[in-house]
Design an enzyme around this catalytic site. Structure first.
Site, PDB file in Angstrom:
ATOM      1  N   TYR A   1       0.876  -1.179   0.000  1.00 10.79           N
ATOM      2  CA  TYR A   1       0.000   0.000   0.000  1.00 10.79           C
ATOM      3  C   TYR A   1       0.904   1.217   0.000  1.00 10.79           C
ATOM      4  O   TYR A   1       1.917   1.257   0.723  1.00 10.79           O
ATOM      5  CB  TYR A   1      -0.878   0.014   1.261  1.00 10.79           C
ATOM      6  CG  TYR A   1      -1.627   1.313   1.461  1.00 10.79           C
ATOM      7  CD1 TYR A   1      -2.949   1.446   1.036  1.00 10.79           C
ATOM      8  CD2 TYR A   1      -1.008   2.417   2.053  1.00 10.79           C
ATOM      9  CE1 TYR A   1      -3.631   2.640   1.203  1.00 10.79           C
ATOM     10  CE2 TYR A   1      -1.683   3.621   2.214  1.00 10.79           C
ATOM     11  CZ  TYR A   1      -2.991   3.723   1.790  1.00 10.79           C
ATOM     12  OH  TYR A   1      -3.665   4.914   1.947  1.00 10.79           O
TER      13      TYR A   1
ATOM     14  N   GLU B   1      -4.070   7.388  -3.164  1.00 13.75           N
ATOM     15  CA  GLU B   1      -3.962   6.032  -2.626  1.00 13.75           C
ATOM     16  C   GLU B   1      -3.637   5.076  -3.746  1.00 13.75           C
ATOM     17  O   GLU B   1      -4.321   5.078  -4.782  1.00 13.75           O
ATOM     18  CB  GLU B   1      -5.292   5.597  -2.000  1.00 13.75           C
ATOM     19  CG  GLU B   1      -5.336   5.773  -0.512  1.00 13.75           C
ATOM     20  CD  GLU B   1      -6.486   4.999   0.116  1.00 13.75           C
ATOM     21  OE1 GLU B   1      -7.496   4.730  -0.562  1.00 13.75           O
ATOM     22  OE2 GLU B   1      -6.361   4.659   1.292  1.00 13.75           O
TER      23      GLU B   1
END
Lengths: 389, 289
Positions: free
Chosen positions: A109, A197
C-alpha cells in the site's frame, strides 16, 4: 473533488509513476478494441466509480480472451455496483477501464495525505497491500510506515529510504522504489492533491513497481489553477442536490431524518443538527446559506430542502450579525412567495434587530411560519411539528 | 487585560480598498479599532477611509508602526500577503479570506513560524477584545466586556456562544475565531495558556468541530496545564462520515476526527462538555459559580 482510477493513472503516466497499460471504454465493443490494442492474453475489466471495494462488489473481473472482455464489459457496464463505500443504493457503472494483466509478486500500500497536525504531506506505506489502510491502522499499526515530508525541502532520498527500509525491501528494490515515491510526491504537490492512494502497489515478477490501482482527491480551493483536473470532474458521481446547492453558493448535505434545517454558518449548521438530535428529533440535512441570507438564497434553500420528501418541518436558524435580522425576516417572507413551502417553518432569528424581525414574522400572519425564542426552543418546536407529521 | 489585542493595538489592512476590506474596515473603525492604514499595491499615496494607503506592507509598518495586519486579499493571493506581512515584521496576521488553497497555507504558515509571526485563520471571523478592539468581521455589539475567553473554529457559533454568555449576565474578555480550514494559525493549544495567564479571564469556552485532532491535543494540554474552568462544545455529532460539512477541514476521514472521540478526550481532561450548543451559556454560569 475526486476522480476515477483511469484519470488518476493518466496523471501518473505524465509524471513517470509506472502503471500497467490500459484505457477507458464506454461500450462492450470499445472494451474489445481497447483489449486488442493493448495486446497480450490477459486483461482486467474494472468498473469506474468513485468508491472503493469494487472487486468485492463484482466490479473487477479477469478476462483471458477478448470474448471474455466483451462478456464482462457487458455485465459490468450498466450494473448497479454496491460496495461498502457506496451505501446500499449502490452506484451505476457507466464506464470500464481495460488494463493489461500484471504478474504480481508482492502487494503493498502506498498513499499520500495531508498530516494536519504536522501541517505537511505525509507518505504512508504498508506491506499489507489490498487491505484498507484504516483496517491496518487499527489491527496492526506497526505495519504502517509514515514519513512526513517538509515541503520547503521537498522529497529527499532519505524520505524514500525510510519508507523502503521500513517496508523491508530488498536492496535491489530500494532505488526503483525511491524513484517511484519521488514521482508520486511530485504528482501530489504539483496537482494540489488532497489524497492519493495506490492500493495495491505491486512488485512484478521482473522486479518493477507498478500502481495497480489509483485513487486521487483534490483540494477544491485550488481547482481554479488546475484546469485539466477541474475538467475531470464527473458530475454523475455526485449528489444532484449538492451540485444544485453549490451553484447558488449553498453548502448542502442530505441526511436521513425528517427535520430540515437552514442555517447561516457551517459550525452553527452542525450545531443546529446536533440540537435537533439532542431534543429527540432527526435532522434531514446540513445546509449553510452563508452570510447573505437574502430572499433568493433562502428560497433556493427551501426548494432544495423540500426535494427530500421525508422532510416534515423546517427549522430556519439564523444568527444575524452584520446581516440584520429584520432583513432576513423579510427575506424569509419573500422566499415563501417564490417557493411553495407546504410544511411548518420554525424561524429563530437572533442578533441584530431580532425583536423587529419577530414582529415582522408575527404580523405577516402566515399560518405555517412559527417564531421561536432561541436555539433550543426552535429545535423543540421543529421536532414537535415533524412528529405531528 | 485581554489576550493578543487591545485598544492600543495598531492595525493595518491588506486588501484595504477592496469591497470586503472597505466594508469591514469601516465597521472596525466604528468599533474603535486603531486601523492606522492599509496596503493595496498600486494605490500607495492614496487616502482611504481617512487612512493612508501603502504599496507594500514594509512601507506601511515603517510609517505607521503597526504590529497587526488584517488580511482580506482574494484566496489566490493569500499566501503572498501572509509572507509579505511576516517579512515586514508584523507580529500577528489575522487572515479573514475564505478559500485559500491548502498547499499555499502550508508554505505561508511555515514561513510565518520561521519569522515568528503569529497567524489567525484563514477562513475565520477574526479576533475581538470586547469593547476595545475588533479585528475581523464579527458583529461587535454581541461581545459585551467580561471574564470569559472564547476560542472557536466557527463564526456564527462564536456569536451564539457570546450571546448566551451575555444573556446569563457575563461577558467576553477576548474571542478568537481560529477558522475551520485544514491548516490554521493559532489553535487551542497556543491560545489556552494565553487565557490561563490573563487575569481578566476567569473561564474559557472552546468550540470545536469534527475533523483533525486539534481538540484532542487541546484536551491533553488542558489536563496538564489549565487550571481555569473550560466549557466545550463540539459541532457535528450528527455529521455523517466522509462528508465535508461546509468548512474545508470539517470531515471525518477514515473514521477519525469524530465529535464523540473529541468530547470523550475533553471530558477526561475535566472539561465541562455540553451536548447541545444551546447549553453553553448555562454551563459557563455553572462553572463560574
Amino acid at each position: 473533488m475526486n476522480i476515477h482510477e483511469y484519470q488518476a493513472k493518466e496523471i501518473f503516466r505524465k509524471y513517470g509513476v509506472p502503471t500497467p497499460s490500459g484505457h477507458v471504454a464506454y461500450t462492450p465493443d470499445e472494451a474489445v478494441r481497447v483489449a486488442q490494442d493493448l495486446g497480450g492474453n490477459i486483461w482486467v475489466v474494472k468498473a469506474q466509480i468513485h468508491a472503493g471495494g469494487r472487486g468485492l462488489g463484482g466490479g473487477v473481473k479477469i478476462a483471458k480472451t477478448t470474448d471474455e472482455v466483451k462478456d464482462w464489459a457487458t455485465k459490468i457496464l450498466g450494473m448497479n455496483l454496491v460496495t461498502h463505500q457506496t451505501g446500499a443504493e449502490g452506484k451505476l457503472v457507466q464506464k470500464v477501464y481495460i488494463e493489461e494483466g500484471a504478474d504480481i509478486k508482492k502487494e503493498y500500500y502506498l498513499g499520500m495525505v495531508l498530516d494536519r497536525a504536522k501541517e505537511m504531506p505525509v507518505m504512508m506505506a504498508s506491506t499489507e497491500g489490498g487491505m484498507e489502510i484504516e483496517e491496518v491502522a487499527s489491527k496492526s499499526p506497526e505495519k504502517i510506515v509514515k514519513v512526513a515530508i517538509d515541503p520547503t525541502i521537498g522529497f529527499q532520498g532519505f524520505h524514500g529510504r525510510e519508507i523502503a527500509f521500513g517496508l523491508g525491501l530488498e536492496n535491489a528494490d530500494i532505488m526503483p522504489f525511491i524513484k517511484f515515491a519521488q514521482a508520486l510526491y511530485k504528482v501530489y504537490m504539483e496537482n494540489d492533491a488532497e489524497m492519493i492512494e495506490i492500493n495495491p502497489l505491486i512488485k512484478t515478477g521482473d522486479g518493477r513497481f507498478l500502481a495497480l490501482d489509483a485513487k486521487m482527491g483534490f483540494d477544491n480551493n485550488a481547482l481554479y489553477r488546475q484546469n485539466s483536473i477541474a475538467e475531470m470532474r464527473d458530475l454523475s458521481e455526485e449528489e444532484a442536490t449538492e451540485i444544485e446547492a453549490g451553484k447558488y453558493g449553498l453548502s448542502y448535505v442530505k441526511l436521513d431524518g425528517d427535520v430540515g434545517c437552514m442555517v447561516n454558518g457551517a459550525g452553527l449548521a452542525m450545531g443546529t443538527m446536533d440540537t435537533i438530535n439532542y431534543v429527540g428529533g432527526k435532522p434531514a440535512n446540513f445546509l449553510d446559506v452563508g452570510g447573505g441570507a437574502n430572499p433568493e438564497t433562502v428560497a433556493k434553500g427551501f426548494e432544495i430542502i423540500l426535494k427530500d420528501k421525508n422532510v416534515k418541518s423546517i427549522f430556519v436558524n439564523i444568527f444575524g450579525g452584520i446581516v440584520r435580522c429584520d432583513r432576513v425576516a423579510n427575506g424569509i417572507l419573500e422566499a415563501t412567495k417564490i417557493t411553495d413551502v407546504n410544511v411548518p417553518v420554525i424561524v429563530r432569528l437572533d442578533g441584530t434587530n431580532a425583536k423587529e424581525a419577530a414582529a415582522i414574522l408575527n404580523s405577516a400572519g402566515i399560518e405555517n411560519i412559527i417564531a421561536a425564542n432561541d436555539l433550543e426552543d426552535g429545535a423543540k418546536k421543529a421536532v414537535e411539528a415533524a412528529k405531528r407529521g | 487585560m485581554s489576550i493578543l489585542v487591545d485598544k492600543n493595538t495598531k492595525v493595518i489592512v491588506q486588501g484595504f480598498t477592496g469591497k470586503e476590506g472597505t466594508f469591514h474596515s469601516e465597521q472596525c473603525l466604528a468599533y474603535g479599532t486603531q486601523i492606522v492604514g492599509g496596503v493595496t499595491p498600486g494605490k500607495g499615496g492614496m487616502e482611504h477611509l481617512g487612512k493612508p494607503v501603502f504599496n507594500t506592507v514594509a512601507e506601511a509598518v515603517k510609517k505607521t508602526k503597526a504590529t497587526v495586519s488584517m488580511i482580506f486579499v482574494p484566496p489566490a493571493f493569500v499566501s503572498d500577503a501572509v509572507m509579505e506581512a511576516a517579512d515586514a515584521g508584523i507580529e500577528l496576521a489575522v487572515i479573514i479570506t475564505e478559500g485559500a488553497p491548502v498547499k499555499d497555507m502550508m508554505f505561508a504558515k511555515a514561513y510565518a513560524v520561521k519569522k515568528e509571526m503569529k497567524t489567525i485563520g484563514p477562513n475565520c471571523p477574526g479576533i475581538i477584545t470586547a469593547e476595545e478592539c475588533k479585528i475581523g468581521i464579527m458583529p461587535g455589539m454581541i461581545f459585551k466586556k467580561g471574564n470569559v475567553g472564547l476560542i472557536s473554529k466557527s463564526g456564527t457559533l462564536t456569536y451564539e456562544a457570546s450571546n448566551q454568555v451575555v444573556c446569563e449576565g457575563y461577558g467576553i474578555s477576548t474571542a478568537v475565531g481560529i477558522g475551520g480550514d485544514p491548516i490554521i494559525g493559532l489553535s487551542y493549544k497556543q491560545l489556552l495558556p494565553m487565557f490561563e495567564n490573563d487575569p481578566e479571564t476567569k473561564a474559557i469556552v472552546m468550540i470545536g468541530e469534527i475533523g483533525g485532532d486539534l481538540e484532542i491535543q487541546a484536551a491533553h494540554f488542558i489536563k496538564e496545564n489549565i487550571k481555569k474552568p473550560v466549557v466545550a462544545f463540539i459541532a457535528g455529532q450528527t455529521a455523517p462520515k466522509g462528508k465535508r460539512m461546509g468548512h474545508a477541514g470539517a470531515i471525518i476521514s477514515g473514521g477519525a476526527g469524530t465529535a464523540a472521540e473529541k468530547m470523550t478526550a475533553l471530558e477526561e481532561a475535566g472539561v465541562r462538555v455540553v451536548i447541545s450548543p444551546a447549553d453553553i451559556g448555562k454551563a459557563v454560569k455553572e462553572v463560574l459559580n
